[in-house]
Design a protein around this motif. Structure first.
Motif, PDB file in Angstrom:
ATOM      1  N   ASN A   1      -1.280  16.478  -9.731  1.00 20.60           N
ATOM      2  CA  ASN A   1       0.098  16.908  -9.518  1.00 20.60           C
ATOM      3  C   ASN A   1       0.588  16.127  -8.302  1.00 20.60           C
ATOM      4  O   ASN A   1       0.307  16.486  -7.163  1.00 20.60           O
ATOM      5  N   ILE A   2       1.283  15.029  -8.532  1.00 22.45           N
ATOM      6  CA  ILE A   2       1.735  14.158  -7.440  1.00 22.45           C
ATOM      7  C   ILE A   2       2.950  14.787  -6.778  1.00 22.45           C
ATOM      8  O   ILE A   2       3.953  15.057  -7.419  1.00 22.45           O
ATOM      9  N   GLU A   3       2.833  15.013  -5.468  1.00 21.50           N
ATOM     10  CA  GLU A   3       3.920  15.609  -4.700  1.00 21.50           C
ATOM     11  C   GLU A   3       4.876  14.545  -4.166  1.00 21.50           C
ATOM     12  O   GLU A   3       6.084  14.698  -4.225  1.00 21.50           O
ATOM     13  N   TYR A   4       4.294  13.481  -3.607  1.00 19.13           N
ATOM     14  CA  TYR A   4       5.111  12.501  -2.901  1.00 19.13           C
ATOM     15  C   TYR A   4       4.354  11.183  -2.809  1.00 19.13           C
ATOM     16  O   TYR A   4       3.133  11.172  -2.643  1.00 19.13           O
ATOM     17  N   ILE A   5       5.082  10.083  -2.890  1.00 22.17           N
ATOM     18  CA  ILE A   5       4.502   8.753  -2.720  1.00 22.17           C
ATOM     19  C   ILE A   5       5.297   8.045  -1.636  1.00 22.17           C
ATOM     20  O   ILE A   5       6.523   7.979  -1.688  1.00 22.17           O
ATOM     21  N   GLN A   6       4.579   7.515  -0.645  1.00 24.09           N
ATOM     22  CA  GLN A   6       5.218   6.896   0.517  1.00 24.09           C
ATOM     23  C   GLN A   6       4.617   5.516   0.756  1.00 24.09           C
ATOM     24  O   GLN A   6       3.404   5.351   0.744  1.00 24.09           O
ATOM     25  N   SER A   7       5.466   4.520   0.966  1.00 24.95           N
ATOM     26  CA  SER A   7       4.945   3.185   1.289  1.00 24.95           C
ATOM     27  C   SER A   7       4.402   3.188   2.714  1.00 24.95           C
ATOM     28  O   SER A   7       4.931   3.861   3.592  1.00 24.95           O
TER      29      SER A   7
ATOM     30  N   ASP B   1       2.648  -2.668  -6.678  1.00 26.24           N
ATOM     31  CA  ASP B   1       3.889  -3.382  -6.382  1.00 26.24           C
ATOM     32  C   ASP B   1       5.062  -2.454  -6.104  1.00 26.24           C
ATOM     33  O   ASP B   1       6.018  -2.850  -5.442  1.00 26.24           O
ATOM     34  N   SER B   2       5.008  -1.222  -6.652  1.00 29.68           N
ATOM     35  CA  SER B   2       6.122  -0.286  -6.489  1.00 29.68           C
ATOM     36  C   SER B   2       5.634   1.147  -6.664  1.00 29.68           C
ATOM     37  O   SER B   2       4.516   1.377  -7.141  1.00 29.68           O
ATOM     38  N   GLU B   3       6.488   2.092  -6.321  1.00 30.18           N
ATOM     39  CA  GLU B   3       6.163   3.503  -6.519  1.00 30.18           C
ATOM     40  C   GLU B   3       5.959   3.789  -8.009  1.00 30.18           C
ATOM     41  O   GLU B   3       5.062   4.532  -8.395  1.00 30.18           O
ATOM     42  N   ARG B   4       6.777   3.178  -8.837  1.00 25.87           N
ATOM     43  CA  ARG B   4       6.660   3.357 -10.284  1.00 25.87           C
ATOM     44  C   ARG B   4       5.297   2.866 -10.785  1.00 25.87           C
ATOM     45  O   ARG B   4       4.665   3.495 -11.642  1.00 25.87           O
ATOM     46  N   ALA B   5       4.824   1.755 -10.237  1.00 27.13           N
ATOM     47  CA  ALA B   5       3.518   1.225 -10.622  1.00 27.13           C
ATOM     48  C   ALA B   5       2.398   2.185 -10.215  1.00 27.13           C
ATOM     49  O   ALA B   5       1.416   2.348 -10.951  1.00 27.13           O
ATOM     50  N   VAL B   6       2.540   2.826  -9.074  1.00 32.89           N
ATOM     51  CA  VAL B   6       1.557   3.821  -8.631  1.00 32.89           C
ATOM     52  C   VAL B   6       1.508   4.967  -9.633  1.00 32.89           C
ATOM     53  O   VAL B   6       0.446   5.386 -10.082  1.00 32.89           O
ATOM     54  N   ARG B   7       2.681   5.479 -10.014  1.00 38.56           N
ATOM     55  CA  ARG B   7       2.733   6.582 -10.980  1.00 38.56           C
ATOM     56  C   ARG B   7       2.116   6.177 -12.324  1.00 38.56           C
ATOM     57  O   ARG B   7       1.403   6.951 -12.947  1.00 38.56           O
ATOM     58  N   THR B   8       2.361   4.945 -12.738  1.00 40.06           N
ATOM     59  CA  THR B   8       1.784   4.449 -13.990  1.00 40.06           C
ATOM     60  C   THR B   8       0.262   4.380 -13.890  1.00 40.06           C
ATOM     61  O   THR B   8      -0.453   4.795 -14.803  1.00 40.06           O
ATOM     62  N   LYS B   9      -0.243   3.869 -12.767  1.00 42.17           N
ATOM     63  CA  LYS B   9      -1.686   3.745 -12.579  1.00 42.17           C
ATOM     64  C   LYS B   9      -2.380   5.101 -12.559  1.00 42.17           C
ATOM     65  O   LYS B   9      -3.524   5.217 -12.975  1.00 42.17           O
TER      66      LYS B   9
ATOM     67  N   LYS C   1      -3.941  22.580   0.582  1.00 41.93           N
ATOM     68  CA  LYS C   1      -4.752  22.006  -0.496  1.00 41.93           C
ATOM     69  C   LYS C   1      -4.303  20.612  -0.894  1.00 41.93           C
ATOM     70  O   LYS C   1      -4.864  20.012  -1.809  1.00 41.93           O
ATOM     71  N   THR C   2      -3.287  20.079  -0.228  1.00 45.01           N
ATOM     72  CA  THR C   2      -2.792  18.744  -0.542  1.00 45.01           C
ATOM     73  C   THR C   2      -3.803  17.694  -0.090  1.00 45.01           C
ATOM     74  O   THR C   2      -4.314  17.742   1.017  1.00 45.01           O
ATOM     75  N   LYS C   3      -4.078  16.762  -0.964  1.00 49.12           N
ATOM     76  CA  LYS C   3      -4.979  15.649  -0.665  1.00 49.12           C
ATOM     77  C   LYS C   3      -4.162  14.366  -0.629  1.00 49.12           C
ATOM     78  O   LYS C   3      -3.034  14.325  -1.106  1.00 49.12           O
ATOM     79  N   THR C   4      -4.738  13.325  -0.062  1.00 48.00           N
ATOM     80  CA  THR C   4      -4.048  12.041  -0.016  1.00 48.00           C
ATOM     81  C   THR C   4      -4.993  10.935  -0.487  1.00 48.00           C
ATOM     82  O   THR C   4      -6.205  11.053  -0.387  1.00 48.00           O
ATOM     83  N   MET C   5      -4.383   9.878  -0.998  1.00 49.29           N
ATOM     84  CA  MET C   5      -5.118   8.670  -1.352  1.00 49.29           C
ATOM     85  C   MET C   5      -4.190   7.486  -1.113  1.00 49.29           C
ATOM     86  O   MET C   5      -2.974   7.645  -1.052  1.00 49.29           O
TER      87      MET C   5
ATOM     88  N   ILE D   1       0.849  -1.185   0.000  1.00 45.42           N
ATOM     89  CA  ILE D   1       0.000   0.000   0.000  1.00 45.42           C
ATOM     90  C   ILE D   1       0.892   1.244   0.000  1.00 45.42           C
ATOM     91  O   ILE D   1       1.875   1.321   0.743  1.00 45.42           O
ATOM     92  N   PHE D   2       0.519   2.219  -0.833  1.00 46.84           N
ATOM     93  CA  PHE D   2       1.252   3.477  -0.915  1.00 46.84           C
ATOM     94  C   PHE D   2       0.314   4.637  -0.619  1.00 46.84           C
ATOM     95  O   PHE D   2      -0.850   4.624  -1.050  1.00 46.84           O
ATOM     96  N   LYS D   3       0.808   5.624   0.097  1.00 45.10           N
ATOM     97  CA  LYS D   3       0.065   6.851   0.362  1.00 45.10           C
ATOM     98  C   LYS D   3       0.572   7.898  -0.620  1.00 45.10           C
ATOM     99  O   LYS D   3       1.768   8.159  -0.703  1.00 45.10           O
ATOM    100  N   VAL D   4      -0.355   8.474  -1.379  1.00 46.81           N
ATOM    101  CA  VAL D   4      -0.014   9.439  -2.423  1.00 46.81           C
ATOM    102  C   VAL D   4      -0.488  10.825  -1.980  1.00 46.81           C
ATOM    103  O   VAL D   4      -1.662  11.009  -1.669  1.00 46.81           O
ATOM    104  N   TYR D   5       0.435  11.770  -1.946  1.00 48.63           N
ATOM    105  CA  TYR D   5       0.114  13.163  -1.650  1.00 48.63           C
ATOM    106  C   TYR D   5       0.028  13.890  -2.991  1.00 48.63           C
ATOM    107  O   TYR D   5       0.966  13.808  -3.784  1.00 48.63           O
TER     108      TYR D   5
END
Length: 70
Positions: A43-49, A28-36, A19-23, A2-6
């Protein structure tokens, strides 16, 4: 995993803390999150496992919902 996306809702929007939201996204990876999320105008600020005790803490939040994007 699971990754938390800001993110900001618009790619044109400058990152502003108030104004930052999270989901939460299952991938499988941070790269997969960005692809999805590549087809969304975010505008993705940060992705954290999120794992271990941090995952247990996040699950207790009212708005905790994991997205399974294909």
């Amino acid at each position: 995993m699971i990754f938390k996306v800001y993110y900001q809702e618009s790619i044109k929007q400058a990152p502003v803390r108030e104004k930052t939201k999270t989901m939460y996204v299952k991938a499988d990876s941070e790269r997969a999150v960005r692809t999805k999320l590549s087809n969304r105008p975010y505008n993705i600020e940060y992705i954290q496992s999120v794992e271990g005790k941090y995952f247990e803490y996040e699950k207790q939040k009212e708005d905790f919902q994991v997205l399974e994007i294909g």
